[in-house]
Design a protein around this motif. Sequence first.
Motif, PDB file in Angstrom:
ATOM      1  N   GLY A 240      24.975 -22.796 -20.451  1.00 18.40           N
ATOM      2  CA  GLY A 240      23.998 -21.923 -21.105  1.00 18.40           C
ATOM      3  C   GLY A 240      24.395 -21.465 -22.492  1.00 18.40           C
ATOM      4  O   GLY A 240      23.601 -20.850 -23.193  1.00 18.40           O
ATOM      5  N   ALA A 241      25.625 -21.759 -22.927  1.00 24.37           N
ATOM      6  CA  ALA A 241      26.095 -21.276 -24.233  1.00 24.37           C
ATOM      7  C   ALA A 241      25.713 -22.249 -25.345  1.00 24.37           C
ATOM      8  O   ALA A 241      25.490 -23.431 -25.110  1.00 24.37           O
ATOM      9  N   ASN A 242      25.639 -21.718 -26.551  1.00 20.28           N
ATOM     10  CA  ASN A 242      25.364 -22.486 -27.763  1.00 20.28           C
ATOM     11  C   ASN A 242      26.472 -22.208 -28.764  1.00 20.28           C
ATOM     12  O   ASN A 242      27.014 -21.118 -28.788  1.00 20.28           O
TER      13      ASN A 242
ATOM     14  N   ARG B 148      24.298 -27.190 -27.539  1.00 18.97           N
ATOM     15  CA  ARG B 148      23.854 -26.362 -26.429  1.00 18.97           C
ATOM     16  C   ARG B 148      24.295 -27.000 -25.116  1.00 18.97           C
ATOM     17  O   ARG B 148      24.042 -28.188 -24.901  1.00 18.97           O
TER      18      ARG B 148
HETATM   19  C1  LIG Z   1      20.848 -21.239 -26.647  1.00 18.62           C
HETATM   20  O1  LIG Z   1      19.763 -21.767 -27.370  1.00 18.62           O
HETATM   21  C2  LIG Z   1      18.585 -21.902 -26.612  1.00 18.62           C
HETATM   22  C3  LIG Z   1      17.559 -22.654 -27.441  1.00 18.62           C
HETATM   23  O2  LIG Z   1      17.525 -22.205 -28.751  1.00 18.62           O
HETATM   24  C4  LIG Z   1      18.093 -20.511 -26.167  1.00 18.62           C
HETATM   25  O3  LIG Z   1      16.943 -20.639 -25.370  1.00 18.62           O
HETATM   26  C5  LIG Z   1      19.207 -19.864 -25.365  1.00 18.62           C
HETATM   27  O4  LIG Z   1      18.833 -18.544 -25.031  1.00 18.62           O
HETATM   28  C6  LIG Z   1      20.515 -19.845 -26.152  1.00 18.62           C
HETATM   29  N1  LIG Z   1      21.572 -19.310 -25.292  1.00 18.62           N
HETATM   30  C7  LIG Z   1      22.435 -18.412 -25.712  1.00 18.62           C
HETATM   31  C8  LIG Z   1      23.455 -17.969 -24.717  1.00 18.62           C
HETATM   32  O5  LIG Z   1      22.415 -17.963 -26.849  1.00 18.62           O
END
Ligand SMILES: *[C@@H]1O[C@H](CO)[C@@H](O)[C@H](O)[C@H]1NC(C)=O
Length: 261
Positions: free
Chosen positions: A66-68, A36
């Motif tokens: 903000g990306a995962n 993350r």
């Molecule tokens: C990334 O993961 C976090 C924690 O699980 C979450 O809060 C966030 O919305 C996620 N961001 C995306 C862009 O998926």
Amino acid sequence: MEAARIASFLLLLAGVVWSRAQPGAEAAGTTVFTLRNNCTFTIWPATLSGNSAVAVGGGGFELAPGANVSFPGPTGWSGRLWARTGCVAAASGASLACATGDCGGAVRCTLGGAPPVTLAEFTLGGADGKDFYDVSLVDGYNVGIGVAATGARVNSSTCGYAGCVGDVNALCPAELQVAGKEGDQEGKTVACRSACEAFGTAEYCCTGAHGGPNSCGPTKYSRLFKAACPAAYSYAYDDPTSTFTCGAGAQYLITFCPAQQ
Ligand SMILES: *[C@@H]1O[C@H](CO)[C@@H](O)[C@H](O)[C@H]1NC(C)=O
Ligand SMILES: *[C@@H]1O[C@H](CO)[C@@H](O)[C@H](O)[C@H]1NC(C)=O
Ligand SMILES: *[C@@H]1O[C@H](CO)[C@@H](O)[C@H](O)[C@H]1NC(C)=O
């Protein structure tokens, strides 16, 4: 189809499957790493295997703020993950020059990141089938990294949060600071060198007369790292509480620039 075409089709398919492997995706019996980017800037995470030819996450990729992204870590994999910052990709996409953590200009790393760089280190399915992990500042610091284990096999007494929530760049002594050279990073501290890298002495590097756990103790520099990041290795023979252990099958959330555990 000819063999070459079949191979390229399979590669394409693998790419589609990999890019769809968003957070929460799990392959049975395999560890999943979720990375993350909680930094305010784009990073290029990188991985390097220490014991096999398997490059988890393809060895490196871009990750927007903000990306995962998630990818599997095979049982028996041992290696390191880190973030590259201040990267500029060549127009061809074939190379990448990064202000910190650069791995010889490659997008997909086959070499370690240039120090100073914060490292998350893992051994999956090591002794007794357990996972071992730590966050290390032994090669210096570029961004904070936090490792949190989740999943059914998590034993909270040993399987804790590893890493570094404090911003070491903000506390870095002048003699260890690395200043950015480009754009809005110019003149800012983008990384903090380890005392070993900066001064190269046996005392700081735990070599020569200081080459063992009993003859290499903490220094004023490692104490500063330790105060900012109590759950990270600050020098080669830091106390063993910096290493964490989980039962096989745990999942790992690796947050860059964490502000909380
Ligand atoms: C990334 O993961 C976090 C924690 O699980 C979450 O809060 C966030 O919305 C996620 N961001 C995306 C862009 O998926
Ligand atoms: C958790 O770890 C501790 C320390 O190694 C051990 O004594 C305990 O049995 C473990 N618990 C489980 C449920 O594995
Ligand atoms: C991400 O950073 C923001 C501040 O920049 C902070 O409020 C938030 O707690 C952080 N999230 C994590 C998971 O560390």
